[in-house]
Enzyme design. Structure first.
Site, PDB file in Angstrom:
ATOM      1  N   LYS A  90      -7.730  -5.200   5.117  1.00 52.88           N
ATOM      2  CA  LYS A  90      -6.828  -4.609   6.105  1.00 52.88           C
ATOM      3  C   LYS A  90      -7.545  -4.594   7.424  1.00 52.88           C
ATOM      4  O   LYS A  90      -8.680  -4.110   7.502  1.00 52.88           O
ATOM      5  CB  LYS A  90      -6.494  -3.175   5.719  1.00 52.88           C
ATOM      6  N   GLY A 106       0.500  -9.777   5.001  1.00 50.28           N
ATOM      7  CA  GLY A 106       1.574  -8.973   5.582  1.00 50.28           C
ATOM      8  C   GLY A 106       1.047  -8.133   6.722  1.00 50.28           C
ATOM      9  O   GLY A 106      -0.109  -8.248   7.135  1.00 50.28           O
ATOM     10  N   ARG A 107       1.942  -7.301   7.197  1.00 50.42           N
ATOM     11  CA  ARG A 107       1.594  -6.436   8.311  1.00 50.42           C
ATOM     12  C   ARG A 107       2.003  -5.027   7.916  1.00 50.42           C
ATOM     13  O   ARG A 107       3.130  -4.804   7.472  1.00 50.42           O
ATOM     14  CB  ARG A 107       2.387  -6.888   9.532  1.00 50.42           C
ATOM     15  N   GLY A 108       1.084  -4.103   8.005  1.00 52.06           N
ATOM     16  CA  GLY A 108       1.395  -2.741   7.577  1.00 52.06           C
ATOM     17  C   GLY A 108       1.288  -1.754   8.722  1.00 52.06           C
ATOM     18  O   GLY A 108       1.326  -2.133   9.895  1.00 52.06           O
ATOM     19  N   GLY A 134      -2.136  -2.583  10.688  1.00 54.24           N
ATOM     20  CA  GLY A 134      -2.409  -3.896  11.269  1.00 54.24           C
ATOM     21  C   GLY A 134      -2.179  -4.967  10.228  1.00 54.24           C
ATOM     22  O   GLY A 134      -1.498  -4.735   9.227  1.00 54.24           O
ATOM     23  N   ASP A 165       2.143   9.658   2.790  1.00 55.98           N
ATOM     24  CA  ASP A 165       2.997   8.506   3.057  1.00 55.98           C
ATOM     25  C   ASP A 165       3.284   7.758   1.748  1.00 55.98           C
ATOM     26  O   ASP A 165       3.171   6.543   1.675  1.00 55.98           O
ATOM     27  CB  ASP A 165       2.313   7.582   4.076  1.00 55.98           C
TER      28      ASP A 165
END
Ligand code: AMP
Length: 545
Positions: A283, A262-264, A267, A375
């Site tokens: 990551k 995936g993309r977080g 990156g 977050d």
């Protein structure tokens, strides 16, 4: 489930936390002891780990060791580096240095190899911790979860330290009844003043093992005779290997990126393998997302934070861009994606409570360490086998330099999850994390619905400022009590919001059976027989006999 030797006798429930936090004197001294003349590993990408001189086949007894201690392996372990030693369940090893809480220096008594082993894979020989049925650091809720796994038959059991009585234990047994289906019963094992244990006063035992053996032959009034110990999940690894506990910069070519996950915020994220064998999540930090120095400083803090509800940071590759963050791999991905997909959609109310409990528990740990997440959201919680939930990316939001992630103007700033005082004044605190936790609860109980559906970020800020709060959803089952908890997390005054300690206990003690309307009428009392107390199952009631 950790069993470090230095405090095995004391058996405090949260020993792992106490032992693991940041006080490691460093591997250097210990490695030098056994590696003698040989250079310590240095993070040189040109030099492979295989270059480190092999020493485990040339054992040298450490003169500092005063008394012999034998540990027995509770799990299998395969060596990962040149300084550690493989073993199989049941193997015996002599400890020659236990000053590092995580990695013990041992001599394997069958192979004669000397090297490091993970301390939480072994237990002192003949100790209760070495028994298959003994589960340290497992709460009642976790015991339920482990025992209710489909493959476990009726009578599968475990013994764990009692959450309420510091000298007592609890016996948890999987049972089945026509009216209730599979469920778990918890019995108090009380200590006798002069040593020994009992469940029922008319049957006392000198040791826990004797007690377990007796109830394995005859139920003596338990719901079922004890059949098989519950299978133990593999213990958590905190490092890639002993050499990487303090030196966790690893050569990039040891990491193979296998599949994009995936993309977080930072990156791309990949599933990968370290040295072609150990599964990891990698990551990759987009260039310019944060300064390398700031990231490494934050990562050093993250590396020291070790809790079973936090994703373990294993290593980094920071010598070139993009920086790699090498983490524990969580097979079911982010909680948000999980809730929205097939498997997550079938979670029942009890599973949701279990996730809420686990996240609160991880955050409680950060609360005690005074670390702010900044977050917290379903997208930053990861799910593994058996619905294990772990928090990731704690602390990283602080070092993001990207404008898009800036509270005031950034389109990627998580407005809907952030407390008003953090958005307006930048006042992030553990209490602003509690606000975010309340939003995460709403995501959880609505199976991944976007918070404040239909509202834009700016509108949310304005409305929340005026006192608007998300209403109780009509589309999903949500008890009033839990909605009230959410509202308390969204109290305008940070100091009025609950602590994560409270939230952990709240969800840990949340009795699902008394909440689900269609089951409520079925479970009122436990029949009186052979000395059982008749009791109504209520919230917070955990053990009886
Ligand atoms: P993030 O950068 O944390 O937002 O991650 C983006 C996506 O990568 C998430 O939604 C997950 O699906 C996946 N992911 C991130 N970290 C892990 C991990 N440790 N294990 C498995 N999947 C992960």
């Amino acid at each position: 489930m950790g069993n470090c030797l230095c405090c095995a006798q004391k058996r405090p429930r949260h020993r792992q936390q106490q032992t693991f936090i940041g006080l490691n004197p460093g591997l250097e001294g210990k490695l030098n002891n056994i590696l003698e003349q040989n250079p310590r590993y240095t993070p040189d990408p040109q030099r492979s780990h295989a270059d480190i001189i092999r020493t485990k086949h040339t054992p040298t007894r450490n003169n500092q060791i005063s008394k012999t201690r034998i540990v027995v392996a509770v799990y299998d372990y395969k060596e990962r580096d040149v300084s550690d030693v493989s073993f199989k369940k049941g193997d015996r090893m002599e400890v020659i240095d236990d000053s590092d809480g995580d990695w013990l220096n041992v001599i394997h008594l069958t192979t004669g190899e000397q090297g490091f082993i993970p301390g939480n894979f072994v237990a002192p020989e003949l100790s209760v911790e070495s028994e298959d049925w003994f589960f340290e650091n497992v709460s009642r809720k976790e015991a339920d979860k482990l025992l209710l796994a489909e493959e476990n038959a009726r009578g599968t059991f475990l013994v764990r330290p009692s959450e309420h009585n510091p000298h007592g234990y609890s016996l948890s047994v999987k049972d089945w009844e026509e009216m209730r289906g599979y469920h778990v019963k918890h019995y108090k094992i009380k200590p006798l003043d002069n040593g020994g244990f009992y469940i029922s006063t008319n049957k006392t035992f000198l040791t826990l093992s004797e007690l377990v053996q007796a109830y394995s032959r005859n139920a003596f009034g338990l719901c079922h005779v004890l059949s098989k110990p519950c299978p133990k999940p593999q213990p958590q690894m905190w490092d890639l290997g002993p050499a990487f506990r303090d030196d966790w910069e690893i050569p990039r070519d040891e990491i193979k990126l296998i599949k994009r996950l995936g993309r977080g915020n930072f990156g791309e994220v990949y599933y990968g393998k370290w040295r072609d064998s150990i599964e990891v999540a990698v990551k990759t930090l987009r260039e310019g997302t944060m300064s390398t120095a700031a990231f490494l400083q934050e990562a050093a803090i993250m590396k020291k934070f070790r809790h079973k509800r936090l994703v373990a940071l294993y290593a980094v590759c920071s010598k070139e861009e993009p920086i790699y963050i090498v983490q524990e791999y969580m097979s079911k991905g982010s909680l948000l994606d999980f809730l929205r997909k097939d498997e997550g959609k079938t979670l029942d109310f009890e599973d949701l409570i279990y996730v809420a409990f686990q996240v609160a528990s991880g955050m409680e740990y950060l609360e005690t360490k005074q670390l702010i997440h900044r977050d917290l959201a379903a997208r930053n919680v990861l799910i593994g086998e058996n619905n294990i939930a772990k928090i990731c990316d704690f602390g990283l939001a602080r070092v993001i330099e990207d404008n898009e992630y800036c509270p005031k103007q950034g389109s990627r700033f998580p407005v809907k999850w952030t407390a008003p005082e953090a958005i307006v004044y930048g006042r992030f605190s553990i209490k602003s994390d509690v606000w975010s936790y309340g939003i995460l609860l709403m995501e959880l109980f609505t199976f991944g619905q976007v918070p404040y559906p239909g509202m834009h970020g700016r509108e949310v800020i304005e409305q929340v400022e005026k006192g608007y709060r998300m209403p109780k959803p009509t589309s999903h089952y949500l008890p009033d009590d839990i909605y009230k908890i959410m509202l308390s997390c969204w109290d305008n005054k940070p100091e009025n919001r609950p602590t994560f300690e409270f939230l952990t206990h709240y969800f840990e003690g949340f009795n699902v059976t008394s909440e689900i309307p269609y089951r409520r009428s079925l479970i009122k009392t436990i029949p009186r027989k052979l000395g059982y107390e008749t009791k109504t199952i209520q919230k917070h009631e955990t053990e009886y006999f």
